[in-house]
Structures are given as structure tokens and as C-alpha cells.
Design an enzyme around this catalytic site. Structure first.
Site, PDB file in Angstrom:
ATOM      1  N   LYS A  58      65.498  55.631  22.660  1.00 24.40           N
ATOM      2  CA  LYS A  58      66.378  56.861  21.972  1.00 24.40           C
ATOM      3  C   LYS A  58      67.698  57.066  23.096  1.00 24.40           C
ATOM      4  CE  LYS A  58      63.039  56.782  20.208  1.00 24.40           C
ATOM      5  NZ  LYS A  58      61.824  55.694  19.410  1.00 24.40           N
ATOM      6  N   GLY A 122      46.731  42.635  37.136  1.00 16.95           N
ATOM      7  CA  GLY A 122      45.526  42.399  37.359  1.00 16.95           C
ATOM      8  C   GLY A 122      44.581  41.770  36.576  1.00 16.95           C
ATOM      9  N   GLY A 190      61.161  43.596   8.253  1.00 19.68           N
ATOM     10  CA  GLY A 190      60.542  44.574   8.612  1.00 19.68           C
ATOM     11  C   GLY A 190      60.877  45.935   8.894  1.00 19.68           C
ATOM     12  N   GLY A 192      59.909  48.597   9.305  1.00 16.42           N
ATOM     13  CA  GLY A 192      58.755  50.161   9.882  1.00 16.42           C
ATOM     14  C   GLY A 192      59.491  50.596  10.701  1.00 16.42           C
ATOM     15  N   GLU A 213      61.718  43.835   3.598  1.00 14.17           N
ATOM     16  CA  GLU A 213      60.352  44.457   3.780  1.00 14.17           C
ATOM     17  C   GLU A 213      59.509  43.423   2.961  1.00 14.17           C
ATOM     18  OE1 GLU A 213      58.273  46.839   5.784  1.00 14.17           O
ATOM     19  OE2 GLU A 213      56.761  46.422   4.328  1.00 14.17           O
ATOM     20  N   VAL A 247      59.241  36.554   2.930  1.00 12.77           N
ATOM     21  CA  VAL A 247      60.664  35.879   3.783  1.00 12.77           C
ATOM     22  C   VAL A 247      59.619  34.330   3.807  1.00 12.77           C
ATOM     23  CG1 VAL A 247      61.180  34.948   6.519  1.00 12.77           C
ATOM     24  CG2 VAL A 247      61.047  37.937   5.326  1.00 12.77           C
ATOM     25  N   SER A 279      60.537  42.389  13.430  1.00  9.97           N
ATOM     26  CA  SER A 279      60.331  43.730  14.063  1.00  9.97           C
ATOM     27  C   SER A 279      58.701  44.116  12.426  1.00  9.97           C
ATOM     28  CB  SER A 279      60.539  44.993  13.751  1.00  9.97           C
ATOM     29  OG  SER A 279      61.938  45.569  12.642  1.00  9.97           O
ATOM     30  N   ASP A 322      47.620  51.080  23.650  1.00  8.02           N
ATOM     31  CA  ASP A 322      48.248  50.311  22.511  1.00  8.02           C
ATOM     32  C   ASP A 322      47.053  48.657  22.692  1.00  8.02           C
ATOM     33  OD1 ASP A 322      49.954  51.889  21.886  1.00  8.02           O
ATOM     34  OD2 ASP A 322      51.670  49.668  22.133  1.00  8.02           O
ATOM     35  N   HIS A 454      66.028  83.543  14.304  1.00 13.98           N
ATOM     36  CA  HIS A 454      66.832  83.268  13.156  1.00 13.98           C
ATOM     37  C   HIS A 454      68.517  83.460  14.202  1.00 13.98           C
ATOM     38  CE1 HIS A 454      69.218  83.315   9.755  1.00 13.98           C
ATOM     39  NE2 HIS A 454      69.807  84.313   9.995  1.00 13.98           N
TER      40      HIS A 454
END
Ligand code: FAD
Ligand code: NAI
Length: 475
Positions: A58, A122, A190, A192, A213, A247, A279, A322, A454
Site C-alpha cells: 500500500k 517456535g 497470475g 489475482g 493468467e 505457461v 503471483s 493464512d 453531500h
């Protein structure tokens, strides 16, 4: 004797660090282990999101958008810019500073909430009498123990078979975020979320970008009316997107990378570029966690198996973010982290998977929550649709940014909002109102009757709600 905690969180990304803080707020003695290292070898809390994901992407999207605006759009406002130039080192340096501020922010939050932080890897050692031993391998090695374990070890970029990342020519999101020169020709595999965000950054900075893609449909998971509008805008900007490709061999040499591929018509072609970003999705990460030491179950794709409440097959071992099923999004990981901490405390933590928003931070931005028109059709659900174009919104005209629309889908009988899909300026912010509305099971009429400031982009949401009932006021 090993150090004892009530809760040990493995992984300090948005899932793990938020879980640790919430557990500490609930009165537990909490440890969080994270292995990410900054350039000096010190801790860099915040995981993929902070170090090589949400935050740096970002930052670069913002910087590159300023460059694009100054070079191509300021003139529309009567602002002449002469001698525009790019200082890539400074841009990357700024991005690194933003990352560092976030790393330090998490460390500060740990101190504030009395979470004990361990810098290192860990791994499970053993469990005995309902207590788990976790080895921490950092500069030193020690074993710490707790009754409750939360695994939040995140994900890694998926590699294309036979083409490992070298982060010099073949780049994952990591290398894509730290190029110090703009490549003349950039390829991406990709189209995405990463493909479009990274492709946008480097195109704005001057690269000739081609995205290959595999699927024949552009942004197949996105409402197709919205995806088509976005595709039109990206193509107009000069992003070349080839759909339905296969690909083949990828060769790297002194001059860059050559990607052999077959296009949708079956023609054999090759794409020659200076750098290639791959990606094609991400895979759950349990490297070094030693799940086998305690019998923690993984699925065939390597994700930790959990139920709807993030419980694993082991008592008092939870997994979030994830590394488990569901969308790979920072805010999804955070919500699961809070819910699990609350469940450990005997409360009723809850994550509503129907109202998790998605945002793609391109220009125009794409944001949505709930079901697409295609999903409703496939489910045989009767619905009403209302759209409102930013072209008819006063604030969008004043901004000089009238691409796109807001689209609202509501149940044909009850008028409950089933999905909202936005392509256009500040879609990332506009979607929040729609998430709240859906969380409260609002009808489209509810939004249509709420007073919106507005001139604001949010009036387009209100007008889309009015459009569901075929009574827009400004279009
Ligand atoms: P992670 O953030 O991956 O954190 C896991 C942490 O655990 C890491 O610090 C890792 O070092 C550590 N770890 C792993 N194994 C061990 C171990 N054995 N011992 C100690 N530590 C360990 N999502 C959004 O919602 N919005 C966005 O704008 C967005 N942009 C993205 C842009 C890019 C380029 C990428 C790649 C991803 C983006 N994402 C975005 C996705 C988001 O980054 C992830 O969904 C999010 O980081 C997942 O959080 P997590 O806590 O599950 O895992
Ligand atoms: P993605 O799943 O969004 O997109 C991968 C794309 O690659 C798909 O369109 C897929 O069809 C295509 N693909 C897969 N294999 C291919 C092949 N062999 N050849 C050609 N195309 C192929 O994954 P991406 O972009 O890597 O991002 C990973 C995840 O990170 C996202 O799904 C999202 O969860 C998260 N993310 C979120 C962001 C956000 O919220 N703004 C930004 C960036 C990433």
C-alpha cells in the site's frame, strides 16, 4: 524448569499478534514467538502483512499513484508539472520506514499489554498432562510451556514448478516490493490480487507490464459486471492482461527472462522481460513447526486442519489466519485471533465469514462483501440488483475520478442486502458501510433511507440502494 505461560502464540503476524494482545487483555499470561528478522537481524513483528504484504504494497501503491497523478492527471486541474523525476531509492526508503514504524508499533503494543516476546523459531517438542512444550530457537535456545497454543504461522508465496524464486529476476511478493530500478519490461504470472496490485505499481512507475493468467475469466471470484469494468480500466491504463494462457518453460539468462506460453487461441508465444513476478497464490506455512512431534493434523495442501471455531485435532491447540482454510486476508486472521482468545477465556468469540470484505487496492479500487450475482444465480436465489455509476456522483466529478459503480444485490422478497460490489474511487473505505449494514442484516431500503453527506462518494452507495427499488434520484 521451562518458563510457564497460559497461552503461547506461534507467529507474530496480524493473526498472532492480535490474538496475543486479546488474550493478554483477558488476563492471561501470554508469550508470542516470531522469527521474522529485519535487515539488521533484529525482530520485525507484523508478519507477511507488515513486512512483505499489505503495508509495503500500500505504501508503494500510494507513492506510484502520486507519480501517475503528477505525470498524467494534474494538468486536468490546471497544475503544470515540469521536470518530473523519480527517486526510486527514496520511494523504497519511505516504504521501508513505513514498515519499520509498524514493526515498532507491534513491539510497543506487546510491552503495553505485557505480552512476552521471543524472537526465534517456535516448534512443538512434546505434550504432557495437558501442557505443551515449545522450543524457541533464536540467538539462544530454550523451551517454554503452556496449556493453550495458538498457531499463526501464516503463508508463503507459491512457486511455479521448476522455477524457484531468486528474488533478483524471478520475484515473489518480497522481491517485487524492493526493486530499486524500474524494469523496462516486467512480466507477471497470475492476474489475482498481487498480480494486479504489483502490476499497477510498476506500470505507473514506467514499466511495460504484461500479465499472463491461466484462467479464461478475469477475476473469476469477483462479480463479473465489476470485473469487466475493472478490466476495461486497467487495459486503458496500459496494463496488458492475457487470459487463458498456459505457461511453459521459463528460461533465465543474462538479458532477463523468457516465458514460453500458449495463448487462448492455442498459439505458441514467448514473453521476454527483464523481471518476472510469480503471483499464483500462497501456501500455508508450517516449515519448522514440527507438527508431527505432537500429532497436529495437516490437510493434503499443508494447511492445519481446523473446525469452524479454529480448533485443531489436539486439545487446546488452535490455529488461525493464512495457515488454515478460508480467505488469506489480514483482517480475517485478526478476527480469528480475537475469537480464539475469547474462546480460551470461555467466551463466545465469533467470526462471520459472510461479511468479510475483500479489497483490491488498484486504481480504480475493487471492493466487495457478500455474494456475487453469479453466486446468487447459481444458488437459484431470487434477488434484485441496483447499480449507480460514479459518473453521476458530484464528489467523483469534483475529484476527477468517475470510473466505476456501486452495485447492490438484495433478496427479492425480504430486501435483505446479500452483496455489495464496488469498483471506483475509495471503494476500500466505502465498503465498510456495507459490511456494517450486512452485519446488522439491513435491507437495501435501510441504506436508501439513511442520510449520507453531500457531496460524498458514499451517496453512490445510497443511490445504488435506491436503484434496487428502481428509484434513483440522480441518475
Ligand atoms: P503472517 O502474516 O504470514 O505471519 C506469520 C508470522 O509467523 C510471520 O512473521 C512468520 O515469520 C512467523 N512464523 C512462521 N513460522 C514460525 C515459527 N515456526 N516460529 C516463529 N515464527 C514463525 N491482506 C489484506 O487483508 N489486505 C491487504 O492489503 C493485503 N495485501 C497483501 C499484499 C501482499 C503482497 C501479500 C503477499 C499479502 C497481502 N495480504 C493482504 C495478505 C495478508 O498479508 C495475510 O493474509 C496475513 O498476513 C496473514 O496473517 P497471519 O498472521 O496468518 O500470517
Ligand atoms: P490469487 O489467488 O489472488 O491469484 C492467483 C492467480 O494466479 C489466479 O488468478 C490464478 O488463476 C492464477 N494462476 C495460478 N496458477 C497459474 C499458472 N500456473 N499460470 C497462470 N496463472 C496462474 O493469489 P496472489 O495474487 O498470489 O495473492 C495471494 C493471496 O494474498 C490473495 O489471494 C489474497 O488472499 C492475499 N492478498 C490480498 C491482498 C488484498 O487484500 N488487497 C493483496 C495481495 C494479496
Amino acid at each position: 524448569m521451562s518458563k510457564q505461560f497460559d497461552v503461547i502464540v506461534i507467529g507474530g503476524g496480524p493473526g498472532g499478534y492480535i490474538a496475543a494482545i486479546r488474550a493478554a487483555q483477558l488476563g492471561f499470561n501470554v508469550a508470542c514467538i516470531d522469527e521474522w528478522k529485519n535487515a539488521k537481524g533484529g525482530p520485525a513483528l507484523g508478519g507477511t502483512c507488515t513486512n512483505v504484504g499489505c503495508i509495503p504494497s500500500k505504501a508503494l501503491l500510494q507513492s506510484s499513484e502520486h507519480y501517475e497523478q503528477a505525470g498524467h492527471h494534474f494538468a486536468d486541474h490546471g497544475i503544470e508539472v515540469k521536470g518530473l523525476s523519480l527517486d526510486m531509492a527514496k520511494m523504497i526508503g519511505r516504504k521501508d520506514t513505513v514498515v519499520k514504524q509498524n514493526n515498532e508499533g507491534v513491539l510497543y503494543l506487546f510491552k503495553k499489554n505485557k505480552v512476552t516476546f521471543f524472537h526465534g523459531r517456535g516448534s512443538f517438542v512434546a505434550s504432557k498432562d495437558g501442557v505443551y512444550d515449545i522450543r524457541v530457537a533464536g540467538t539462544a535456545e530454550e523451551v517454554i510451556s503452556a496449556k493453550h497454543i495458538i498457531v499463526a504461522t501464516g503463508s508463503n508465496a507459491r512457486t511455479l514448478a521448476g522455477t524457484p524464486f531468486d528474488e533478483e529476476t524471478i520475484l515473489s511478493n518480497d522481491g517485487a516490493l524492493r526493486m530499486t530500478d524500474v524494469p523496462k519490461k516486467l512480466g507477471l504470472i497470475g492476474s489475482g490480487v498481487i498480480g494486479l496490485e504489483m502490476g499497477s505499481v510498476w506500470r505507473r512507475l514506467g514499466a511495460d507490464v504484461t500479465v499472463l493468467e491461466g484462467l479464461p475469466t478475469f477475476l473469476g471470484a469477483v462479480d463479473q459486471q465489476i470485473a469487466k469494468e475493472a478490466h476495461k480500466a486497467f487495459t486503458k491504463q496500459g496494463l496488458k492482461i492475457e487470459l487463458g494462457v498456459k505457461v511453459g518453460e521459463i528460461k533465465t539468462g543474462k538479458k532477463g527472462v523468457s516465458v514460453a506460453y500458449t495463448n487462448a487461441k492455442g498459439e505458441a508465444l514467448s514473453l521476454d522481460v527483464d523481471k518476472l513476478i510469480i503471483s499464483i497464490g500462497r501456501v500455508a506455512n508450517t516449515i519448522g513447526l514440527a507438527p508431527e512431534a505432537v500429532g497436529l493434523k495437516l490437510d493434503e495442501r499443508g494447511a492445519i486442519v481446523v473446525d469452524g471455531d479454529c480448533k485443531t485435532n489436539l486439545p487446546d491447540v488452535w490455529a488461525i489466519g493464512d495457515v488454515v482454510r478460508g480467505p488469506m486476508l489480514a483482517h480475517k486472521a485478526e478476527e480469528e485471533g480475537v475469537a480464539v482468545a475469547e474462546r480460551i477465556a470461555g467466551q463466545h468469540g465469533h467470526v462471520n465469514f459472510n461479511t468479510i470484505p475483500w479489497v483490491i487496492y488498484t486504481n480504480p479500487e475493487i471492493a466487495w462483501v457478500g455474494q456475487t450475482e453469479e453466486q446468487l444465480k447459481a444458488a437459484g436465489r431470487a434477488y434484485k440488483a441496483g447499480t449507480f455509476p460514479f459518473l453521476a456522483n458530484g464528489r467523483a466529478r469534483a475529484l476527477g475520478d468517475t470510473t466505476g459503480m456501486v452495485k447492490m444485490l438484495a433478496d427479492a422478497a425480504t430486501d435483505e442486502i446479500l452483496g455489495v460490489h464496488i469498483v471506483g474511487p475509495m471503494a476500500s473505505e466505502l465498503i465498510a458501510e456495507c459490511v456494517v449494514a450486512m452485519e446488522f442484516r439491513a435491507s437495501s431500503e435501510d441504506i436508501a433511507r439513511v442520510c449520507h453527506a453531500h457531496p460524498s462518494l458514499s451517496e453512490a452507495t445510497k443511490e445504488a440502494a435506491l436503484a434496487v427499488d428502481k428509484r434513483t434520484l440522480n441518475f
